[in-house]
Structure formats: structure tokens, C-alpha cells
Write an enzyme that holds these catalytic residues in place. Structure first.
Site, PDB file in Angstrom:
ATOM      1  N   PHE A  28      33.965-154.753  -1.130  1.00 22.58           N
ATOM      2  CA  PHE A  28      33.230-154.340  -2.331  1.00 22.58           C
ATOM      3  C   PHE A  28      31.957-153.605  -1.877  1.00 22.58           C
ATOM      4  O   PHE A  28      31.304-154.030  -0.920  1.00 22.58           O
ATOM      5  CB  PHE A  28      32.880-155.637  -3.073  1.00 22.58           C
ATOM      6  CG  PHE A  28      32.045-155.482  -4.298  1.00 22.58           C
ATOM      7  CD1 PHE A  28      32.614-155.164  -5.526  1.00 22.58           C
ATOM      8  CD2 PHE A  28      30.669-155.706  -4.248  1.00 22.58           C
ATOM      9  CE1 PHE A  28      31.837-155.050  -6.661  1.00 22.58           C
ATOM     10  CE2 PHE A  28      29.885-155.596  -5.387  1.00 22.58           C
ATOM     11  CZ  PHE A  28      30.478-155.262  -6.586  1.00 22.58           C
ATOM     12  N   ASN A  75      27.660-163.863  -5.419  1.00 20.84           N
ATOM     13  CA  ASN A  75      27.945-162.809  -6.378  1.00 20.84           C
ATOM     14  C   ASN A  75      29.466-162.777  -6.477  1.00 20.84           C
ATOM     15  O   ASN A  75      30.120-162.006  -5.786  1.00 20.84           O
ATOM     16  CB  ASN A  75      27.402-161.468  -5.872  1.00 20.84           C
ATOM     17  CG  ASN A  75      27.881-160.295  -6.726  1.00 20.84           C
ATOM     18  OD1 ASN A  75      28.300-160.467  -7.868  1.00 20.84           O
ATOM     19  ND2 ASN A  75      27.826-159.090  -6.158  1.00 20.84           N
ATOM     20  N   PRO A  76      30.033-163.663  -7.295  1.00 25.39           N
ATOM     21  CA  PRO A  76      31.497-163.790  -7.303  1.00 25.39           C
ATOM     22  C   PRO A  76      32.142-162.667  -8.113  1.00 25.39           C
ATOM     23  O   PRO A  76      31.438-161.931  -8.810  1.00 25.39           O
ATOM     24  CB  PRO A  76      31.701-165.134  -8.009  1.00 25.39           C
ATOM     25  CG  PRO A  76      30.571-165.227  -8.969  1.00 25.39           C
ATOM     26  CD  PRO A  76      29.395-164.523  -8.312  1.00 25.39           C
TER      27      PRO A  76
HETATM   28  N1  SAM Z   1      28.499-160.594  -1.668  1.00 28.69           N
HETATM   29  C1  SAM Z   1      28.973-159.229  -1.676  1.00 28.69           C
HETATM   30  C2  SAM Z   1      28.030-158.365  -2.486  1.00 28.69           C
HETATM   31  O1  SAM Z   1      27.290-158.904  -3.317  1.00 28.69           O
HETATM   32  O2  SAM Z   1      28.032-157.143  -2.312  1.00 28.69           O
HETATM   33  C3  SAM Z   1      30.395-159.135  -2.231  1.00 28.69           C
HETATM   34  C4  SAM Z   1      30.526-159.552  -3.666  1.00 28.69           C
HETATM   35  S1  SAM Z   1      32.121-159.219  -4.368  1.00 28.69           S
HETATM   36  C5  SAM Z   1      31.703-158.991  -6.056  1.00 28.69           C
HETATM   37  C6  SAM Z   1      32.913-160.808  -4.380  1.00 28.69           C
HETATM   38  C7  SAM Z   1      33.417-161.294  -3.017  1.00 28.69           C
HETATM   39  O3  SAM Z   1      33.975-162.613  -3.174  1.00 28.69           O
HETATM   40  C8  SAM Z   1      34.519-160.455  -2.394  1.00 28.69           C
HETATM   41  O4  SAM Z   1      34.181-160.146  -1.067  1.00 28.69           O
HETATM   42  C9  SAM Z   1      35.774-161.332  -2.462  1.00 28.69           C
HETATM   43  O5  SAM Z   1      36.669-161.137  -1.382  1.00 28.69           O
HETATM   44  C10 SAM Z   1      35.179-162.717  -2.430  1.00 28.69           C
HETATM   45  N2  SAM Z   1      35.988-163.749  -3.085  1.00 28.69           N
HETATM   46  C11 SAM Z   1      36.759-163.623  -4.193  1.00 28.69           C
HETATM   47  N3  SAM Z   1      37.343-164.801  -4.499  1.00 28.69           N
HETATM   48  C12 SAM Z   1      36.908-165.696  -3.554  1.00 28.69           C
HETATM   49  C13 SAM Z   1      37.177-167.082  -3.323  1.00 28.69           C
HETATM   50  N4  SAM Z   1      37.991-167.792  -4.141  1.00 28.69           N
HETATM   51  N5  SAM Z   1      36.587-167.692  -2.269  1.00 28.69           N
HETATM   52  C14 SAM Z   1      35.761-166.973  -1.441  1.00 28.69           C
HETATM   53  N6  SAM Z   1      35.482-165.662  -1.617  1.00 28.69           N
HETATM   54  C15 SAM Z   1      36.062-165.029  -2.658  1.00 28.69           C
HETATM   55  N1  GLN Z   2      28.965-155.163 -10.749  1.00 29.32           N
HETATM   56  C1  GLN Z   2      30.352-154.905 -10.454  1.00 29.32           C
HETATM   57  C2  GLN Z   2      30.905-153.813 -11.317  1.00 29.32           C
HETATM   58  O1  GLN Z   2      30.421-153.603 -12.398  1.00 29.32           O
HETATM   59  C3  GLN Z   2      31.182-156.172 -10.585  1.00 29.32           C
HETATM   60  C4  GLN Z   2      30.736-157.152  -9.584  1.00 29.32           C
HETATM   61  C5  GLN Z   2      31.385-158.483  -9.629  1.00 29.32           C
HETATM   62  O2  GLN Z   2      32.482-158.709 -10.173  1.00 29.32           O
HETATM   63  N2  GLN Z   2      30.699-159.383  -9.039  1.00 29.32           N
HETATM   64  O3  GLN Z   2      31.816-153.116 -10.919  1.00 29.32           O
END
Ligand code: SAM
Ligand code: GLN
Length: 289
Positions: A91, A194-195
Site C-alpha cells: 500500500f 492503519n488497518p
Molecule cells: N501501515 C501501512 C501504512 O499506513 O501505510 C500500511 C497500511 S495498509 C492500509 C494495511 C496493511 O495491513 C497492509 O499492509 C496489509 O497487508 C495488512 N493487513 C491486512 N490484514 C491484516 C491482518 N489480518 N493481519 C496483519 N496485517 C494485515
Molecule cells: N486511505 C486509503 C484510501 O482511501 C484506505 C486506507 C485503508 O484502508 N487503511 O484509499
């Protein structure tokens, strides 16, 4: 053809294909193709690019038109003034997520620790958040997880590039899964995440750049967008010290539902919400009683 002419031509091509900020996209892609930064590009406007450089640019422009995010084409994104490598494994970190880092640092500065504070980030992606924390404050005991092995690989590369690899423990796994069988139940002072929080049925209407190129596992928050929050909020109390903090980024309009989940869970004091620069509720913080 001069660099300036090439810049103007690329800008028009991008504009004709409805790419937002065509001039900025053209400047950055052209600078990348010529191995220059933006300032360097401006110094080279009268020079003649080589055939090979023009070909590289042409390919990048075509990929941008087809919807690939600019950041993947440049293979970089700045976050917290740190140059991070990004590619389709992760991401792309968003500027609003800097608020999560800011609030994490604020919490750490308000608590006087007699020992090294321990912090867990769930879903680290590119490593943006945990790397910013490692850069900003020492010493910290930092653990960063992700369900995606590919993402963790890049997060580790980024930690190395920034020189903080020795300060972060990267762990692959689903939410708190990697910790639930550990004998000495590791307790953290701060858990942040930040899920994925997008509403599944709405993902189809997102920009092509997001829905077709960023990892879906980073975006999909289930039918109502709240799936991860339910798990994080119900399980975090087992991994937090008394008085420890849970810090969550949320999507627009999710504040009241996330507050309800925290209040129903019962282990936390009254939660608080912090607005981002656009005035949108962005970070929820709750302290374990
Ligand atoms: N922390 C980073 C940022 O803020 O830019 C990435 C945030 S991204 C929105 C969510 C992240 O959570 C992804 O890298 C995804 O692979 C991970 N993720 C999704 N489901 C997960 C789970 N059940 N357990 C651990 N990580 C998970
Ligand atoms: N902010 C992201 C978007 O609008 C979504 C991030 C997330 O799911 N944590 O694309």
C-alpha cells in the site's frame, strides 16, 4: 527535441488522458527517466535527451495512462520526510497517516517510562509508520507485523535503507496471531494500526490506481469496513499493559462506530478522536484502564 519540448508534449498526453496533475506527473516521470531530480530537470530544459531516455519515458507515460500509480512508477514515496521505496507489494503510504505517527510520539512523550517503551504496529505495509517512529525516538522496542510476506520483505528493505533495521522486529502473521501462543505474554505500551478499512462493496468505485494496483488485502475492511477494528479492539486488551494505548487510523465517517466498539468492549477509558488537516476524524485513541 529538447527536454522542455518533451516535458510539454508529455504533459499534453497525460492531460488528454484525464490524468490529474498532468504537469507534475510529467515532470516527475521525465526527471526519473533522465536520472535527475526536479531541480536538475529545470537546469536541463534546453538539452537534448538521448533516444534511450525518450523510450524509457514513453513506456512510463503509457503505464501512467493505463492507471498505474505514479508512486509505483517512481518506486518511491515520501512519508514523514523519509524517502521510502514502494512497489505493488505494498500500500502506498498516505500523508494523513502521519497523524498516527504524530499521536504515537505524543503518547510516548507524555509517559515517563522507567524502561524502553514497547510498541506494536499491526499491518506495517511499506514500514512507513514504524520506520518513522524508529527514526524519531530512541530507544524503542518495536515490533511490526503484516499478513503479507511480500509486504514485510519490502518493509525490511526500507528499514535497511533508512538504517533502522536493528531497531525493528518484523513478524509475519494475521493480527495478534504471532503472539497468541507465546509463553511470556508480551505486553505493549502502545499498539497502533492503519488497518484496511474500506467498505467492500464500495471498492469497485475507487480510482483505478487504487482498486487495480494496490494490494486488495491492504484495502478491504469487509462488508462494512469495520472487520479489522472488531478484531483489533477485542484482542488488543490482552496485549496491552495497564494504562497502555491503542491508536487506530480510521476512514471518513467511521468514528462513531469505532467509538461504540471500544465502549462495548469495556477495557478502555473513554476514547478520543483526532481530526486530520481536512477536518476529518482520522485517528482514534483509547487507553486501557
Ligand atoms: N501501515 C501501512 C501504512 O499506513 O501505510 C500500511 C497500511 S495498509 C492500509 C494495511 C496493511 O495491513 C497492509 O499492509 C496489509 O497487508 C495488512 N493487513 C491486512 N490484514 C491484516 C491482518 N489480518 N493481519 C496483519 N496485517 C494485515
Ligand atoms: N486511505 C486509503 C484510501 O482511501 C484506505 C486506507 C485503508 O484502508 N487503511 O484509499
Amino acid at each position: 527535441m529538447t527536454v522542455l519540448e518533451l516535458l510539454n508534449r508529455s504533459t499534453s498526453t497525460l492531460k488528454n488522458h484525464q490524468i490529474e496533475n498532468p504537469r507534475l506527473n510529467a515532470e516527475l516521470l521525465l526527471a526519473h527517466s533522465l536520472n535527475l531530480d526536479r531541480e536538475g530537470l529545470y537546469r536541463h530544459l534546453p538539452s537534448q535527451p538521448k533516444e534511450r531516455e525518450k523510450e524509457v519515458l514513453e513506456k512510463l507515460i503509457q503505464r501512467r495512462i493505463s492507471g498505474e500509480p505514479l508512486q509505483y512508477l517512481l518506486a518511491r514515496q515520501e512519508f514523514w520526510s523519509i524517502d521510502l521505496k514502494v512497489d505493488p507489494r505494498v500500500f502506498i503510504p498516505r500523508p494523513e497517516t502521519e497523524l498516527l505517527v504524530e499521536q504515537g510520539l505524543l503518547i510516548l512523550s507524555e509517559i515517563s517510562f522507567k524502561r524502553t517503551p514497547s510498541i506494536l504496529e499491526i499491518g506495517t505495509g511499506s514500514g512507513a509508520i514504524v520506520i518513522a517512529l524508529a527514526r524519531e525516538r530512541k530507544p524503542l522496542f518495536l515490533v511490526a507485523t503484516d499478513i503479507s510476506r511480500e509486504a514485510l520483505g519490502l518493509a525490511q528493505e526500507n528499514a535497511k535503507l533508512v538504517g533502522v533495521q536493528d531497531q525493528i522486529n518484523f513478524v509475519n502473521g494475521d493480527l495478534f496471531g504471532p503472539f497468541c501462543f507465546s509463553k511470556e505474554n508480551k505486553l505493549f505500551d502502545l499498539i497502533l494500526s492503519n488497518p484496511p478499512y474500506l467498505i467492500r462493496p464500495e471498492i469497485g468505485s475507487l480510482a483505478k490506481e487504487v482498486k487495480e494496483h494496490e494490494p486488495i488485502i491492504a484495502l478491504d475492511g469487509g462488508e462494512d469496513g469495520l472487520e479489522c477494528y472488531r478484531h483489533l479492539i477485542s484482542q488488543a486488551p490482552f496485549y496491552l499493559r495497564e494504562g497502555g494505548w491503542l491508536l487506530l487510523e480510521i476512514g471518513e465517517g467511521q468514528g462513531s462506530r469505532v467509538f461504540e466498539l471500544i465502549e462495548e468492549e469495556g477495557s478502555f477509558s473513554k476514547p478520543d478522536c483526532i481530526l486530520d488537516l481536512s477536518g476529518i476524524e482520522r485517528v482514534v485513541k483509547a487507553q486501557k484502564k
